[in-house]
Scaffold this active site. Structure first.
Site, PDB file in Angstrom:
ATOM      1  N   CYS A  54      12.132  97.224  11.330  1.00  0.00           N
ATOM      2  CA  CYS A  54      11.063  98.093  10.829  1.00  0.00           C
ATOM      3  C   CYS A  54      11.336  99.421  11.486  1.00  0.00           C
ATOM      4  O   CYS A  54      11.534  99.482  12.716  1.00  0.00           O
ATOM      5  CB  CYS A  54       9.687  97.566  11.225  1.00  0.00           C
ATOM      6  SG  CYS A  54       8.357  98.749  10.893  1.00  0.00           S
ATOM      7  N   THR A  55      11.350 100.480  10.683  1.00  0.00           N
ATOM      8  CA  THR A  55      11.774 101.770  11.246  1.00  0.00           C
ATOM      9  C   THR A  55      10.746 102.365  12.207  1.00  0.00           C
ATOM     10  O   THR A  55      11.028 103.351  12.884  1.00  0.00           O
ATOM     11  CB  THR A  55      12.114 102.761  10.118  1.00  0.00           C
ATOM     12  OG1 THR A  55      11.012 102.803   9.199  1.00  0.00           O
ATOM     13  CG2 THR A  55      13.374 102.343   9.397  1.00  0.00           C
ATOM     14  N   HIS A  56       9.558 101.768  12.259  1.00  0.00           N
ATOM     15  CA  HIS A  56       8.588 102.204  13.266  1.00  0.00           C
ATOM     16  C   HIS A  56       8.949 101.684  14.677  1.00  0.00           C
ATOM     17  O   HIS A  56       8.517 102.254  15.669  1.00  0.00           O
ATOM     18  CB  HIS A  56       7.183 101.676  12.934  1.00  0.00           C
ATOM     19  CG  HIS A  56       6.446 102.458  11.888  1.00  0.00           C
ATOM     20  ND1 HIS A  56       6.814 102.464  10.566  1.00  0.00           N
ATOM     21  CD2 HIS A  56       5.348 103.259  11.978  1.00  0.00           C
ATOM     22  CE1 HIS A  56       5.960 103.222   9.888  1.00  0.00           C
ATOM     23  NE2 HIS A  56       5.069 103.715  10.714  1.00  0.00           N
ATOM     24  N   ASP A  89       9.469 106.772   3.810  1.00  0.00           N
ATOM     25  CA  ASP A  89       8.916 105.606   4.518  1.00  0.00           C
ATOM     26  C   ASP A  89       7.404 105.661   4.275  1.00  0.00           C
ATOM     27  O   ASP A  89       6.889 106.615   3.680  1.00  0.00           O
ATOM     28  CB  ASP A  89       9.228 105.712   6.025  1.00  0.00           C
ATOM     29  CG  ASP A  89       8.634 104.552   6.834  1.00  0.00           C
ATOM     30  OD1 ASP A  89       8.692 103.405   6.352  1.00  0.00           O
ATOM     31  OD2 ASP A  89       8.104 104.793   7.941  1.00  0.00           O
ATOM     32  N   SER A  90       6.708 104.650   4.786  1.00  0.00           N
ATOM     33  CA  SER A  90       5.251 104.674   4.679  1.00  0.00           C
ATOM     34  C   SER A  90       4.641 105.750   5.587  1.00  0.00           C
ATOM     35  O   SER A  90       3.541 106.226   5.318  1.00  0.00           O
ATOM     36  CB  SER A  90       4.684 103.310   5.081  1.00  0.00           C
ATOM     37  OG  SER A  90       5.081 103.010   6.404  1.00  0.00           O
ATOM     38  N   CYS A 129      12.767 102.579   5.134  1.00  0.00           N
ATOM     39  CA  CYS A 129      11.715 101.597   5.400  1.00  0.00           C
ATOM     40  C   CYS A 129      12.282 100.222   5.047  1.00  0.00           C
ATOM     41  O   CYS A 129      12.835 100.043   3.950  1.00  0.00           O
ATOM     42  CB  CYS A 129      10.524 101.922   4.509  1.00  0.00           C
ATOM     43  SG  CYS A 129       9.300 100.617   4.419  1.00  0.00           S
ATOM     44  N   ASN A 130      12.149  99.290   5.969  1.00  0.00           N
ATOM     45  CA  ASN A 130      12.687  97.947   5.697  1.00  0.00           C
ATOM     46  C   ASN A 130      11.904  97.220   4.614  1.00  0.00           C
ATOM     47  O   ASN A 130      12.485  96.507   3.801  1.00  0.00           O
ATOM     48  CB  ASN A 130      12.646  97.103   6.965  1.00  0.00           C
ATOM     49  CG  ASN A 130      13.750  97.474   7.923  1.00  0.00           C
ATOM     50  OD1 ASN A 130      14.769  96.789   7.997  1.00  0.00           O
ATOM     51  ND2 ASN A 130      13.589  98.553   8.652  1.00  0.00           N
ATOM     52  N   GLU A 135       2.525 103.884  14.606  1.00  0.00           N
ATOM     53  CA  GLU A 135       2.065 104.994  13.759  1.00  0.00           C
ATOM     54  C   GLU A 135       0.959 105.786  14.468  1.00  0.00           C
ATOM     55  O   GLU A 135       0.922 107.006  14.414  1.00  0.00           O
ATOM     56  CB  GLU A 135       1.556 104.443  12.420  1.00  0.00           C
ATOM     57  CG  GLU A 135       1.076 105.481  11.424  1.00  0.00           C
ATOM     58  CD  GLU A 135       2.200 106.208  10.686  1.00  0.00           C
ATOM     59  OE1 GLU A 135       3.304 105.663  10.579  1.00  0.00           O
ATOM     60  OE2 GLU A 135       1.957 107.341  10.210  1.00  0.00           O
ATOM     61  N   TYR A 149       2.991  99.670   4.590  1.00  0.00           N
ATOM     62  CA  TYR A 149       3.768  99.059   3.511  1.00  0.00           C
ATOM     63  C   TYR A 149       3.979  97.561   3.781  1.00  0.00           C
ATOM     64  O   TYR A 149       4.150  96.785   2.864  1.00  0.00           O
ATOM     65  CB  TYR A 149       5.145  99.735   3.397  1.00  0.00           C
ATOM     66  CG  TYR A 149       5.217 100.913   2.450  1.00  0.00           C
ATOM     67  CD1 TYR A 149       4.085 101.566   1.983  1.00  0.00           C
ATOM     68  CD2 TYR A 149       6.466 101.389   2.021  1.00  0.00           C
ATOM     69  CE1 TYR A 149       4.185 102.650   1.124  1.00  0.00           C
ATOM     70  CE2 TYR A 149       6.573 102.462   1.157  1.00  0.00           C
ATOM     71  CZ  TYR A 149       5.431 103.096   0.713  1.00  0.00           C
ATOM     72  OH  TYR A 149       5.539 104.167  -0.147  1.00  0.00           O
ATOM     73  N   GLY A 150       3.975  97.214   5.055  1.00  0.00           N
ATOM     74  CA  GLY A 150       4.335  95.849   5.438  1.00  0.00           C
ATOM     75  C   GLY A 150       3.385  94.771   4.945  1.00  0.00           C
ATOM     76  O   GLY A 150       3.713  93.591   4.998  1.00  0.00           O
TER      77      GLY A 150
END
Ligand code: DGL
Length: 264
Positions: A186-188, A11-12, A74-75, A154, A43-44
């Protein structure tokens, strides 16, 4: 005893750790090799070619380190770089965090209205609507980009008022009203799940890709035995990442900086 299986995932930043955590809960014996591309956060806000280039570099690296399968945790990267990663080694399965979720949504709400929140990249790609409508044309999708949530998560900001206010700002938008389920695309975002739950009406369910992916992997992989191991690498060491990783996986997890990107 089965040979240990190594799952390479990326992921980012800390978002993919929510997926790693859910996988660990279900499969405590899995070996995880995690790469957080913190140097290129977020990344978004990146475009398709950039996300493909980063994802290819990381995918190749994880395979060179012995990964038996890859998971794009990561989406934003799943939306644009799934094919780019899949073709690196067609013998090694590649999973992403969108396709299994689409299947779950279609099976659970075949005629429902689904809200999707994600980064600008994920929402701009329109991937949820496209993939859902291929199989489940009666599903209605309401999508909204919520670009501040990932950097906020994050950073690990703990102020409860700030967290609630930011989540409320997005969730009260007209685009997200009258929905059966809200996908945390979004995995966050699972890191803000408590605040998200508090803002939603009780009939709206939260769909967390981390849980769906953990189940998907459990169904695909044989029962694992032996010791598990987790290695956690980042392209740029940050205190926020190290703190989040240790909060989720314990003090013993060492986060190492290892930049694999050419020319940086
Ligand atoms: N966690 C990532 C996602 O699922 C990326 C967030 C970001 O770096 O913008 O889209």
């Amino acid at each position: 005893m089965n040979k240990p299986i190594i799952l390479g995932m990326f992921d980012s930043g800390v978002g993919g750790l929510t997926v790693a955590h859910a996988i660990r809960q279900r499969m405590p014996n899995i070996n995880l090799l995690y790469y957080g591309d913190t140097l290129h956060l977020p990344y978004g806000d990146k475009g398709p070619e950039t996300l493909q280039a980063y994802s290819r570099t990381i995918g190749r690296y994880l395979l060179s380190r012995g990964a038996d399968l890859l998971l794009i945790a990561c989406n934003s990267a799943s939306a644009y770089a799934y094919d780019a990663v899949r073709v690196i080694d067609s013998q090694k399965p590649t999973l992403d965090v969108i396709r299994p979720v689409v299947q779950h949504l279609g099976n659970t709400w075949p005629k429902g209205t689904i809200g999707v929140i994600g980064t600008r990249a994920t929402i701009r790609s329109n991937i949820y609507t496209q993939l859902l409508h291929m199989q489940f044309p009666q599903i209605k999708v309401k999508a909204l980009a919520t670009p501040l949530l990932a950097p906020f998560a994050e950073e690990g900001i703990e102020d409860p008022q700030l967290r609630s206010a930011l989540v409320a700002h997005y969730l009260k938008q007209p685009e997200l009203q009258e929905i059966d389920a809200l996908v945390l695309a979004c995995t966050h975002y699972p890191l803000l799940k408590k605040e998200i739950r508090a803002q939603l009406p009780s009939h709206t369910q939260i769909v967390d890709p981390a849980e769906i992916l953990a189940l998907e992997l459990q169904n695909r992989l044989p029962a694992l035995e032996g010791q598990s191991h987790m290695e956690c690498l980042v392209s740029e060491w940050t205190p926020a990442f190290a703190q989040a990783a240790q909060l989720m996986f314990g003090e013993n997890l060492e986060v190492k900086q290892h930049n694999i990107h050419p020319g940086t």
